[in-house]
Motif scaffolding. Structure first.
Motif, PDB file in Angstrom:
ATOM      1  N   HIS A  62       0.828  -1.216   0.000  1.00 48.88           N
ATOM      2  CA  HIS A  62       0.000   0.000   0.000  1.00 48.88           C
ATOM      3  C   HIS A  62       0.861   1.264   0.000  1.00 48.88           C
ATOM      4  O   HIS A  62       0.401   2.322  -0.426  1.00 48.88           O
ATOM      5  CB  HIS A  62      -0.990  -0.009   1.174  1.00 48.88           C
ATOM      6  CG  HIS A  62      -0.358   0.101   2.513  1.00 48.88           C
ATOM      7  ND1 HIS A  62       0.037   1.307   3.044  1.00 48.88           N
ATOM      8  CD2 HIS A  62      -0.041  -0.828   3.435  1.00 48.88           C
ATOM      9  CE1 HIS A  62       0.561   1.099   4.225  1.00 48.88           C
ATOM     10  NE2 HIS A  62       0.535  -0.184   4.497  1.00 48.88           N
TER      11      HIS A  62
ATOM     12  N   GLY B 119       3.525   1.463  -1.843  1.00 46.76           N
ATOM     13  CA  GLY B 119       3.745   1.598  -3.282  1.00 46.76           C
ATOM     14  C   GLY B 119       2.567   2.295  -3.952  1.00 46.76           C
ATOM     15  O   GLY B 119       2.746   3.167  -4.798  1.00 46.76           O
ATOM     16  N   THR B 120       1.353   1.927  -3.539  1.00 46.33           N
ATOM     17  CA  THR B 120       0.158   2.567  -4.083  1.00 46.33           C
ATOM     18  C   THR B 120       0.194   4.068  -3.819  1.00 46.33           C
ATOM     19  O   THR B 120      -0.059   4.879  -4.717  1.00 46.33           O
ATOM     20  CB  THR B 120      -1.116   2.002  -3.417  1.00 46.33           C
ATOM     21  OG1 THR B 120      -1.033   0.594  -3.405  1.00 46.33           O
ATOM     22  CG2 THR B 120      -2.356   2.447  -4.158  1.00 46.33           C
TER      23      THR B 120
ATOM     24  N   THR C  92       2.751   5.981  -3.158  1.00 47.33           N
ATOM     25  CA  THR C  92       3.800   6.622  -3.951  1.00 47.33           C
ATOM     26  C   THR C  92       3.352   6.754  -5.406  1.00 47.33           C
ATOM     27  O   THR C  92       3.547   7.789  -6.037  1.00 47.33           O
ATOM     28  CB  THR C  92       5.100   5.796  -3.894  1.00 47.33           C
ATOM     29  OG1 THR C  92       5.369   5.484  -2.533  1.00 47.33           O
ATOM     30  CG2 THR C  92       6.264   6.541  -4.481  1.00 47.33           C
TER      31      THR C  92
ATOM     32  N   GLY D 183       1.414   9.670  -6.612  1.00 44.51           N
ATOM     33  CA  GLY D 183       2.075  10.967  -6.693  1.00 44.51           C
ATOM     34  C   GLY D 183       2.021  11.768  -5.403  1.00 44.51           C
ATOM     35  O   GLY D 183       2.194  12.981  -5.426  1.00 44.51           O
ATOM     36  N   LEU D 184       1.796  11.101  -4.273  1.00 44.16           N
ATOM     37  CA  LEU D 184       1.831  11.830  -3.003  1.00 44.16           C
ATOM     38  C   LEU D 184       3.278  12.188  -2.689  1.00 44.16           C
ATOM     39  O   LEU D 184       4.183  11.430  -2.989  1.00 44.16           O
ATOM     40  CB  LEU D 184       1.269  10.970  -1.874  1.00 44.16           C
ATOM     41  CG  LEU D 184      -0.179  10.508  -2.015  1.00 44.16           C
ATOM     42  CD1 LEU D 184      -0.558   9.617  -0.839  1.00 44.16           C
ATOM     43  CD2 LEU D 184      -1.115  11.700  -2.087  1.00 44.16           C
ATOM     44  N   PRO D 185       3.505  13.355  -2.062  1.00 44.84           N
ATOM     45  CA  PRO D 185       4.872  13.716  -1.712  1.00 44.84           C
ATOM     46  C   PRO D 185       5.458  12.717  -0.710  1.00 44.84           C
ATOM     47  O   PRO D 185       4.717  12.207   0.139  1.00 44.84           O
ATOM     48  CB  PRO D 185       4.736  15.094  -1.067  1.00 44.84           C
ATOM     49  CG  PRO D 185       3.325  15.498  -1.222  1.00 44.84           C
ATOM     50  CD  PRO D 185       2.529  14.361  -1.692  1.00 44.84           C
TER      51      PRO D 185
ATOM     52  N   THR E 247       4.485  12.987   2.938  1.00 48.85           N
ATOM     53  CA  THR E 247       3.116  12.545   3.219  1.00 48.85           C
ATOM     54  C   THR E 247       3.034  11.026   3.247  1.00 48.85           C
ATOM     55  O   THR E 247       2.401  10.440   4.120  1.00 48.85           O
ATOM     56  CB  THR E 247       2.151  13.082   2.135  1.00 48.85           C
ATOM     57  OG1 THR E 247       2.359  14.475   2.005  1.00 48.85           O
ATOM     58  CG2 THR E 247       0.712  12.806   2.506  1.00 48.85           C
TER      59      THR E 247
ATOM     60  N   ARG F 223       4.597   9.864   6.503  1.00 47.69           N
ATOM     61  CA  ARG F 223       3.817  10.175   7.708  1.00 47.69           C
ATOM     62  C   ARG F 223       2.507   9.379   7.737  1.00 47.69           C
ATOM     63  O   ARG F 223       2.179   8.724   8.727  1.00 47.69           O
ATOM     64  CB  ARG F 223       3.515  11.675   7.736  1.00 47.69           C
ATOM     65  CG  ARG F 223       2.816  12.166   8.973  1.00 47.69           C
ATOM     66  CD  ARG F 223       2.738  13.702   8.973  1.00 47.69           C
ATOM     67  NE  ARG F 223       2.243  14.229   7.705  1.00 47.69           N
ATOM     68  CZ  ARG F 223       0.952  14.293   7.387  1.00 47.69           C
ATOM     69  NH1 ARG F 223       0.035  13.875   8.222  1.00 47.69           N
ATOM     70  NH2 ARG F 223       0.576  14.778   6.211  1.00 47.69           N
ATOM     71  N   ARG F 224       1.780   9.406   6.635  1.00 45.62           N
ATOM     72  CA  ARG F 224       0.442   8.818   6.645  1.00 45.62           C
ATOM     73  C   ARG F 224       0.434   7.304   6.438  1.00 45.62           C
ATOM     74  O   ARG F 224      -0.478   6.621   6.897  1.00 45.62           O
ATOM     75  CB  ARG F 224      -0.423   9.464   5.552  1.00 45.62           C
ATOM     76  CG  ARG F 224      -1.039  10.773   5.964  1.00 45.62           C
ATOM     77  CD  ARG F 224      -1.918  11.333   4.862  1.00 45.62           C
ATOM     78  NE  ARG F 224      -2.992  10.430   4.475  1.00 45.62           N
ATOM     79  CZ  ARG F 224      -4.188  10.379   5.058  1.00 45.62           C
ATOM     80  NH1 ARG F 224      -4.438  11.176   6.053  1.00 45.62           N
ATOM     81  NH2 ARG F 224      -5.099   9.540   4.644  1.00 45.62           N
ATOM     82  N   HIS F 225       1.424   6.799   5.726  1.00 48.48           N
ATOM     83  CA  HIS F 225       1.338   5.387   5.370  1.00 48.48           C
ATOM     84  C   HIS F 225       2.425   4.525   5.986  1.00 48.48           C
ATOM     85  O   HIS F 225       2.248   3.325   6.120  1.00 48.48           O
ATOM     86  CB  HIS F 225       1.333   5.226   3.850  1.00 48.48           C
ATOM     87  CG  HIS F 225       0.135   5.862   3.221  1.00 48.48           C
ATOM     88  ND1 HIS F 225      -1.085   5.249   3.189  1.00 48.48           N
ATOM     89  CD2 HIS F 225      -0.045   7.080   2.673  1.00 48.48           C
ATOM     90  CE1 HIS F 225      -1.965   6.049   2.616  1.00 48.48           C
ATOM     91  NE2 HIS F 225      -1.353   7.172   2.293  1.00 48.48           N
TER      92      HIS F 225
ATOM     93  N   ARG G 167       2.377   5.954  10.435  1.00 46.04           N
ATOM     94  CA  ARG G 167       1.078   5.690  11.044  1.00 46.04           C
ATOM     95  C   ARG G 167       0.846   4.195  11.235  1.00 46.04           C
ATOM     96  O   ARG G 167       0.343   3.756  12.269  1.00 46.04           O
ATOM     97  CB  ARG G 167      -0.011   6.299  10.154  1.00 46.04           C
ATOM     98  CG  ARG G 167      -1.419   5.940  10.492  1.00 46.04           C
ATOM     99  CD  ARG G 167      -1.832   6.508  11.836  1.00 46.04           C
ATOM    100  NE  ARG G 167      -3.209   6.165  12.132  1.00 46.04           N
ATOM    101  CZ  ARG G 167      -3.615   4.960  12.495  1.00 46.04           C
ATOM    102  NH1 ARG G 167      -2.731   3.995  12.635  1.00 46.04           N
ATOM    103  NH2 ARG G 167      -4.877   4.712  12.729  1.00 46.04           N
ATOM    104  N   ASN G 168       1.217   3.392  10.253  1.00 41.81           N
ATOM    105  CA  ASN G 168       1.008   1.956  10.363  1.00 41.81           C
ATOM    106  C   ASN G 168       2.024   1.301  11.290  1.00 41.81           C
ATOM    107  O   ASN G 168       1.700   0.367  12.007  1.00 41.81           O
ATOM    108  CB  ASN G 168       1.079   1.303   8.983  1.00 41.81           C
ATOM    109  CG  ASN G 168      -0.107   1.670   8.125  1.00 41.81           C
ATOM    110  OD1 ASN G 168      -0.437   2.842   8.001  1.00 41.81           O
ATOM    111  ND2 ASN G 168      -0.762   0.701   7.549  1.00 41.81           N
TER     112      ASN G 168
END
Lengths: 332, 350
Positions: free
Chosen positions: A226, A228-229, A231, A234-236, A239, A242-244, A247-248
């Motif tokens: 996820h 890889g998804t 990235t 096109g998320l920076p 982000t 931090r988020r993926h 957080r996990n």
């Protein structure tokens, strides 16, 4: 009418009842843990060699004197009876009397030392969180730092607290004179100053441990699909991290941190001894060798309760962090 | 179906030529792709077909530039004339966020389990400074388009509360949200229940046609590829061996491997023993200097073992076989495992 009432009740009871039941089950489990663990401590102490009466009886005691002391202290009764006697005092807040410090209640002995030890443990816990996370995130986020961080934390992990303590004392206290070598200090800033070295000595191994867990969890999470998804959308990178990733990875990290903090109270004993701090740890060590039942049990209960409460908190945190644990009956 | 991928003269949307890829395995570079060349015109669907390990997925990872650290590519990967491999960070992010989208094989692994479906869907839009309200409205509208009826409720649910088929629809919706020009679908139905495979495939096909998206569709199912794509590229051991129009690939296949693949499909009409191409598929790094298929090819000659054939145009196909013209129309495999053209010991047992 009855039918609608019935369905209303069952609708209400579905979720809520399940929740109440879960909470009750948890509390019962926690109480049972405390009872079993304290009994184990009591039994182990009773099985250990030594007799507190011998210390009290003075030189060349007569068998009659010993027997009399046993009776006074209640030691002539069976183990289980003594234990339940102690246990039944707990709800009333009665921790019993000390054997060694006669005429002083266990609560009076614990009171002043409790503050010192909690200060030390919280201080160490904060250090572990800040340093451990920092080192772990550095190693987990930047590929170049992974190797060096792995090496650094392995070395730090291999240093036990009782080795770290004298090194810190000789370098930072005796050598540079930045911190005092002994004592706990009084007042917040003075305590902070006095307890810095002990907290460091206590924290160093756990810091490394948390850093390693953080680093490896982050790397494992980074490799997951996820991420890889994310990235690929096109998320920076910040982000995505931090988020993926962070957080996990917070799920394993918080578990390890919780258990670490739970174990700190027990670990404090060694460090207090090394720095000559009169805290719960030193009190317990003295009481164990004197077989001062009530004092040992009181401190042990505190450690056990701290452990149980922290693990419960970690569990509660898990349901916040991982939505999969929130659904009734686990997955789906 | 449009069998001409792009009007003459115009640049295709995607042009991959002589792509080579090495990926480090325990510190040593390992060849994963030898020679991959294909084109995808705007609005055209290309099927990338091959066995597991043939490099199909890796090819899509190159298109997305989602490669492991230390991967080395050679050759050209052009999107709308711009080399994907040469994009700087900002261009790459813009390319990924608005030009290309990917539907992954296993939606359960590809969607972060700790966020709600709504958060997953709106994340990319929010990053593009779309307001929360608008992002949510667009997400709900798209969920409805992919056949999710109670969209607002689904938005608040977590991935583990949705079935695989439903989750793959969410994935498709998320791919459409940013309005890309190229859609990559990497075996989008393989991880799903057989009964939902067809539905999901139909939705994917419908969505891409409605929007006129170019599609690169990865599958090992030749028939499925033929049904939903305009052209098919057959891959083996990190190499594209043949590309042809999907409509008549069955009749006009030129490469012995393509013919073999077609012959080894299970038939529902003629229930005979299932035929398979003899030998085991080789990985790209195991291939010798010659044609990557020589070891299993009943028609291989000395030249095939010594010299790797380049992809060249024969009829309206692109084929990488030295003997393509010579063998045209003469390759047949029998169900008992023998090639009847030139029977030799290599094809003896199945």
């Amino acid at each position: 009418m009855t039918l609608t009432l019935h369905s209303a009740v069952s609708r209400f009871s579905g979720r809520t009842l399940w929740r109440i039941r879960a909470i009750v089950r948890r509390l019962a489990g926690a109480v049972l843990t405390v009872v079993v663990a304290t009994f184990a401590v009591y039994a182990a102490l009773a099985a250990a060699p030594g007799d507190p009466a011998l210390a009290l009886a003075g030189r060349n005691p007569t068998p009659e004197r010993i027997a009399q002391l046993h009776q006074e202290l209640g030691l002539d009764r069976p183990l289980v009876v003594r234990y339940f006697d102690w246990l039944s005092g707990l709800p009333r807040g009665d921790l019993g009397q000390s054997i060694v410090y006669r005429n002083s209640s266990v609560a009076d002995l614990l009171g002043p030392r409790f503050g010192t030890t909690v200060f030390l443990v919280v201080y160490a816990a904060v250090l572990i969180l800040l340093l451990g996370l920092l080192l772990g995130v550095l190693g987990g986020a930047f590929r170049r730092l992974n190797g060096p961080m792995a090496a650094l934390t392995s070395v730090a992990l291999a240093i036990p607290g009782f080795v770290a303590a004298p090194i810190l004392v000789s370098a930072l206290a005796l050598g540079l004179g930045w911190f005092p070598a002994v004592g706990a200090g009084s007042g917040f800033t003075d305590q902070l100053w006095h307890l810095t070295l002990p907290a460091l000595a206590l924290a160093i191994g756990w810091c490394a441990w948390l850093a390693q867990i953080t680093r490896t969890s982050l790397r494992a999470e980074k490799a997951s699909e996820h991420v890889g998804t994310a990235t690929g959308r096109g998320l920076p990178p910040v982000t995505v991290f931090r988020r993926h990733v962070l957080r996990n990875a917070a799920i394993p990290i918080s578990t390890v941190y919780g258990l670490t903090v739970a174990g700190l109270l027990a670990g404090a004993a060694v460090v207090e001894q090394a720095f000559g701090i009169d805290g719960l740890g030193t009190l317990m060590l003295r009481s164990v060798s004197a077989k001062d039942y009530n004092v040992v049990l009181a401190v042990a209960s505190l450690i056990i309760i701290a452990f149980v409460v922290t693990t419960q908190l970690v569990d509660a945190l898990h349901t916040v962090l991982d939505p999969r644990l929130r659904t009734k009956g686990g997955r789906k | 179906m449009n069998s001409r991928p792009n009007p003459p003269g115009a640049d295709p949307l995607v042009r991959v030529s002589h792509l080579r890829l090495d990926i480090p395995v325990r510190g040593e570079p390992r060849r994963v792709l030898h020679d991959v060349s294909f084109e995808v015109g705007a609005g055209v669907a290309l099927g990338l077909v091959g066995e597991s390990g043939s490099g199909k997925s890796m090819t899509t990872r190159v298109l997305m530039r989602l490669l492991p650290h230390g991967a080395a590519t050679d050759g050209d990967v052009l999107f709308d004339g711009t080399p994907v491999t040469g994009m700087d960070r900002r261009a790459l992010r813009r390319y990924r966020s608005s030009e290309v989208a990917m539907v992954y094989q296993d939606p359960r692994a590809a969607i972060n389990p700790v966020y709600t479906v709504g958060a997953f869907l709106t994340e990319a839009l929010r990053e593009q400074k779309v307001s929360r309200k608008e992002a949510e409205e667009r997400a709900v509208a798209l969920l409805r388009e992919v056949g999710i009826t109670d969209a607002p409720r689904r938005m608040r649910q977590y991935p583990h509360q949705l079935s695989g088929g439903l989750l793959q629809r969410v994935m498709i919706a998320s791919a459409m949200l940013t309005k890309p020009r190229l859609l990559i679908a990497d075996e989008p139905t393989t991880a799903l229940d057989v009964t939902t495979q067809e539905e999901v495939m139909a939705i994917l096909d419908e969505q891409r046609r409605e929007r006129g998206l170019a599609l690169v569709f990865i599958t090992h199912d030749l028939d499925l590829a033929a049904a939903v794509t305009d052209r098919i590229a057959v891959m083996y051991a990190g190499t594209v061996l043949e590309t042809a129009a999907s409509a008549n690939l069955h009749e006009t296949a030129l490469h012995p491997y393509t013919v073999g693949l077609l012959a080894s499909r299970p038939s529902t009409v003629d229930v005979k023993r299932l035929w398979a191409i003899p030998g085991r598929p080789v990985s790209a790094f195991e291939a010798g200097p010659g044609c990557v298929f020589t070891e299993r090819c009943p028609f291989a000659q000395d030249r095939c073992r010594a010299e790797r054939p380049a992809l060249r145009t024969v009829d309206d196909h692109q084929v990488a076989c030295h003997r393509a013209e010579e063998l045209r129309g003469r390759i047949t495999y029998e169900a008992d495992g023998h090639a009847d053209h030139q029977h030799d010991e290599q094809t003896e047992s199945v």
